[in-house]
Scaffold this motif. Sequence first.
Motif, PDB file in Angstrom:
ATOM      1  N   GLU A  41       0.863  -1.176   0.000  1.00  0.00           N
ATOM      2  CA  GLU A  41       0.000   0.000   0.000  1.00  0.00           C
ATOM      3  C   GLU A  41       0.904   1.231   0.000  1.00  0.00           C
ATOM      4  N   LEU A  42       1.330   1.651  -1.183  1.00  0.00           N
ATOM      5  CA  LEU A  42       2.221   2.793  -1.341  1.00  0.00           C
ATOM      6  C   LEU A  42       1.693   3.711  -2.439  1.00  0.00           C
ATOM      7  N   PRO A  43       1.920   5.007  -2.324  1.00  0.00           N
ATOM      8  CA  PRO A  43       1.464   5.891  -3.397  1.00  0.00           C
ATOM      9  C   PRO A  43       2.261   5.708  -4.680  1.00  0.00           C
ATOM     10  N   LEU A  44       3.541   5.366  -4.536  1.00  0.00           N
ATOM     11  CA  LEU A  44       4.390   5.066  -5.684  1.00  0.00           C
ATOM     12  C   LEU A  44       5.268   3.866  -5.326  1.00  0.00           C
ATOM     13  N   PRO A  45       5.138   2.725  -6.008  1.00  0.00           N
ATOM     14  CA  PRO A  45       5.813   1.491  -5.584  1.00  0.00           C
ATOM     15  C   PRO A  45       7.185   1.280  -6.228  1.00  0.00           C
ATOM     16  N   GLY A  46       7.705   2.270  -6.973  1.00  0.00           N
ATOM     17  CA  GLY A  46       8.880   2.057  -7.815  1.00  0.00           C
ATOM     18  C   GLY A  46      10.075   1.462  -7.121  1.00  0.00           C
ATOM     19  N   THR A  47      10.428   1.938  -5.918  1.00  0.00           N
ATOM     20  CA  THR A  47      11.659   1.480  -5.264  1.00  0.00           C
ATOM     21  C   THR A  47      11.609   0.017  -4.863  1.00  0.00           C
ATOM     22  N   TRP A  48      10.424  -0.608  -4.892  1.00  0.00           N
ATOM     23  CA  TRP A  48      10.289  -1.997  -4.453  1.00  0.00           C
ATOM     24  C   TRP A  48      10.112  -2.970  -5.616  1.00  0.00           C
ATOM     25  N   LEU A  49      10.135  -2.463  -6.834  1.00  0.00           N
ATOM     26  CA  LEU A  49       9.886  -3.332  -7.995  1.00  0.00           C
ATOM     27  C   LEU A  49      11.155  -3.531  -8.820  1.00  0.00           C
ATOM     28  N   GLN A  50      11.306  -4.747  -9.368  1.00  0.00           N
ATOM     29  CA  GLN A  50      12.434  -5.070 -10.238  1.00  0.00           C
ATOM     30  C   GLN A  50      11.981  -5.486 -11.637  1.00  0.00           C
ATOM     31  N   GLY A  51      10.694  -5.620 -11.829  1.00  0.00           N
ATOM     32  CA  GLY A  51      10.149  -6.034 -13.117  1.00  0.00           C
ATOM     33  C   GLY A  51       9.587  -7.437 -13.058  1.00  0.00           C
ATOM     34  N   GLY A  52       8.416  -7.629 -13.646  1.00  0.00           N
ATOM     35  CA  GLY A  52       7.796  -8.949 -13.686  1.00  0.00           C
ATOM     36  C   GLY A  52       6.875  -9.259 -12.526  1.00  0.00           C
ATOM     37  N   GLU A  53       6.740  -8.344 -11.546  1.00  0.00           N
ATOM     38  CA  GLU A  53       5.868  -8.619 -10.393  1.00  0.00           C
ATOM     39  C   GLU A  53       4.398  -8.394 -10.760  1.00  0.00           C
ATOM     40  N   ALA A  77       3.807   0.471 -15.229  1.00  0.00           N
ATOM     41  CA  ALA A  77       4.103   0.113 -16.619  1.00  0.00           C
ATOM     42  C   ALA A  77       5.576   0.369 -16.940  1.00  0.00           C
ATOM     43  N   GLN A  78       6.087   1.511 -16.462  1.00  0.00           N
ATOM     44  CA  GLN A  78       7.474   1.867 -16.751  1.00  0.00           C
ATOM     45  C   GLN A  78       8.451   0.868 -16.142  1.00  0.00           C
ATOM     46  N   LEU A  79       8.158   0.351 -14.974  1.00  0.00           N
ATOM     47  CA  LEU A  79       9.062  -0.570 -14.289  1.00  0.00           C
ATOM     48  C   LEU A  79       8.817  -2.031 -14.667  1.00  0.00           C
ATOM     49  N   GLY A  80       7.918  -2.282 -15.607  1.00  0.00           N
ATOM     50  CA  GLY A  80       7.744  -3.637 -16.132  1.00  0.00           C
ATOM     51  C   GLY A  80       6.926  -4.564 -15.269  1.00  0.00           C
ATOM     52  N   ALA A  81       6.010  -4.029 -14.498  1.00  0.00           N
ATOM     53  CA  ALA A  81       5.132  -4.893 -13.712  1.00  0.00           C
ATOM     54  C   ALA A  81       4.299  -5.761 -14.652  1.00  0.00           C
ATOM     55  N   ALA A  82       4.059  -7.000 -14.236  1.00  0.00           N
ATOM     56  CA  ALA A  82       3.294  -7.917 -15.081  1.00  0.00           C
ATOM     57  C   ALA A  82       1.801  -7.610 -15.053  1.00  0.00           C
ATOM     58  N   GLY A  83       1.312  -7.049 -13.959  1.00  0.00           N
ATOM     59  CA  GLY A  83      -0.112  -6.746 -13.870  1.00  0.00           C
ATOM     60  C   GLY A  83      -0.444  -6.169 -12.502  1.00  0.00           C
ATOM     61  N   LEU A  84      -1.694  -5.777 -12.334  1.00  0.00           N
ATOM     62  CA  LEU A  84      -2.167  -5.186 -11.083  1.00  0.00           C
ATOM     63  C   LEU A  84      -3.439  -5.902 -10.644  1.00  0.00           C
ATOM     64  N   ILE A  85      -3.471  -6.283  -9.329  1.00  0.00           N
ATOM     65  CA  ILE A  85      -4.691  -6.832  -8.723  1.00  0.00           C
ATOM     66  C   ILE A  85      -5.213  -5.787  -7.733  1.00  0.00           C
ATOM     67  N   LEU A  86      -6.409  -5.331  -7.941  1.00  0.00           N
ATOM     68  CA  LEU A  86      -7.019  -4.307  -7.102  1.00  0.00           C
ATOM     69  C   LEU A  86      -8.019  -4.958  -6.140  1.00  0.00           C
ATOM     70  N   GLY A  87      -7.786  -4.738  -4.829  1.00  0.00           N
ATOM     71  CA  GLY A  87      -8.738  -5.248  -3.840  1.00  0.00           C
ATOM     72  C   GLY A  87      -9.922  -4.303  -3.703  1.00  0.00           C
ATOM     73  N   ILE A  88     -11.125  -4.828  -3.888  1.00  0.00           N
ATOM     74  CA  ILE A  88     -12.338  -4.003  -3.808  1.00  0.00           C
ATOM     75  C   ILE A  88     -13.306  -4.626  -2.795  1.00  0.00           C
ATOM     76  N   GLY A  89     -14.251  -3.826  -2.331  1.00  0.00           N
ATOM     77  CA  GLY A  89     -15.253  -4.346  -1.407  1.00  0.00           C
ATOM     78  C   GLY A  89     -15.794  -3.256  -0.508  1.00  0.00           C
ATOM     79  N   PRO A  90     -16.754  -3.611   0.342  1.00  0.00           N
ATOM     80  CA  PRO A  90     -17.420  -2.616   1.206  1.00  0.00           C
ATOM     81  C   PRO A  90     -16.456  -1.883   2.130  1.00  0.00           C
ATOM     82  N   ARG A  91     -15.397  -2.541   2.595  1.00  0.00           N
ATOM     83  CA  ARG A  91     -14.476  -1.913   3.525  1.00  0.00           C
ATOM     84  C   ARG A  91     -13.218  -1.378   2.840  1.00  0.00           C
ATOM     85  N   ALA A  92     -13.111  -1.537   1.557  1.00  0.00           N
ATOM     86  CA  ALA A  92     -11.948  -1.038   0.802  1.00  0.00           C
ATOM     87  C   ALA A  92     -12.230   0.377   0.322  1.00  0.00           C
ATOM     88  N   PRO A  93     -11.207   1.158   0.000  1.00  0.00           N
ATOM     89  CA  PRO A  93     -11.421   2.514  -0.533  1.00  0.00           C
ATOM     90  C   PRO A  93     -12.306   2.522  -1.766  1.00  0.00           C
TER      91      PRO A  93
END
Length: 501
Positions: A41-53, A77-93
């Motif tokens: 849960e970060l506003p910008l995840p760049g420093t933790w990604l190496q590509g393919g996650e 996209a710039q750091l080569g992430a494979a995809g994004l899973i978004l958690g949704i629901g009544p208690r999520a933002p």
Amino acid sequence: MNHTAHALTVAGVAGLEGLHLTVEHAGSRMDAVIAAPHAAELPLPGTWLQGGEIVMTSGALLGTEPEAWAGYMGELAQLGAAGLILGIGPRAPLREVPDFLVDLAREHDLPLLSAPATTAFPHITKSIIARQVEAERVTVQDSFALQVRLTRIVARGGTVDALLQEWQRSTGEHAGVFDRVGRLLGKNPGLPAAAAEAIATRVRADPPALGRCKGVAVGGTPATMAVSPFAGETTVRGYLARCESGLSMADLAVPTLLSLLALEFERRWFLDEPERRRRAQRLARLLTLDDDTRARAFLRGLGVSASTLWGVVVEATSQTHAEVLLDDLAVVLGTPLLRVHEGLVEGLATQDPKRLLQEYGVDAPVGVGTAVSPAGAARTLRQARAALETSKRIGALVGFVDGAAHEFLLRVADNEYLTAFADAVLAPIDATANGDVLLETLHTWLAENRSVEACALRLGVHRHTIRNRVHRLTQITGRSLDNVDAQTEFWLALKARGFRD
């Protein structure tokens, strides 16, 4: 992580049982392989990604503003992430996936999945890791099974072609095997002839060193060919060229394939031993023939029509190196007259071997004899051995100069030594008035076999002038020009100064 037939992709994650994930946007990258799951849960995840996650977030720190999500998706996209899973629901933002987020996923061609409130991120992470472990187990198992099949082919006496056909059947890779001089020894049906020729040219011009792999871009193949050497002990025996498929199973099995190819080359070496003995016996027999008619007839009986021979002697670094050189030189020099004798690889070439040896790039001391008729085979080999001694000292191919030993010595001696030698011998003449005239006279007199008349005619002066100059030279140098040692030293010194006939 390389692509494998069993690797977990984004599409595979979407279909994992019990996760109930929904594909909100697929795009063109659903077959991207997952390197690792990453929940943050970060506003910008760049420093933790190496590509393919594949990244998992609820967007707790992003809120519902499109601007914040635009920067987030762009960085993924710039750091080569494979995809994004978004958690949704009544208690999520986000209770559901907003349209602007789908538009951003489409803009960056980033697969977007949603996870319901009933599917926790730790559960997704465990499921992905378990599936990856299983995929790796199956990959290793498949690779081991392939290695067993390849080993069985060699154990049953199968050919190089049979090995490569099984390799293509199991991995889909086009492949070929080449010897050290670029000859194609075997290939599977998928390797085009044009590609094989291009690889052979590259192997001859720029062979990869042991333990290194070179990529060769070749027309007619779907991808770059990887060229890897294989060895007998520490000496390269040949090269495997393969069109890499990216299959981890293939990458794991390549070392075994290279080892089996090296083993096959060793087997061929032992099978060819009778032919090598015959070659050595033929060479030894030719060296005993001092009659040109008999020597030529002997060569014709071997299918050799050459009327001129050159001796070649190479000092091998080891027994394995000598074995390799025997095979290579038979091809490079096109000769059946080769042997290993007293630790040296000796042969008789049927054409001037200097250029051929330089193009081959022999990495050892080499001596080359002069061109002789077949009856002079023993002499040209003796000359090659003499040249080899100098080659060992200066680290370059050396050719013997017949009938002009001074030229041979001048060619192989150190330049500084030659200059110092010439200055020391000719110093008394240099210090004399008209020393240049006396040096020219001395050179001409020696070149004309010490004939006063011939020297006078060549220089256009009276013969008495020549006699006076020779007498003057004796006085200046304090040495008798009738002495052979003095004549030899003066001749070498003059040649080192650049005097030529």
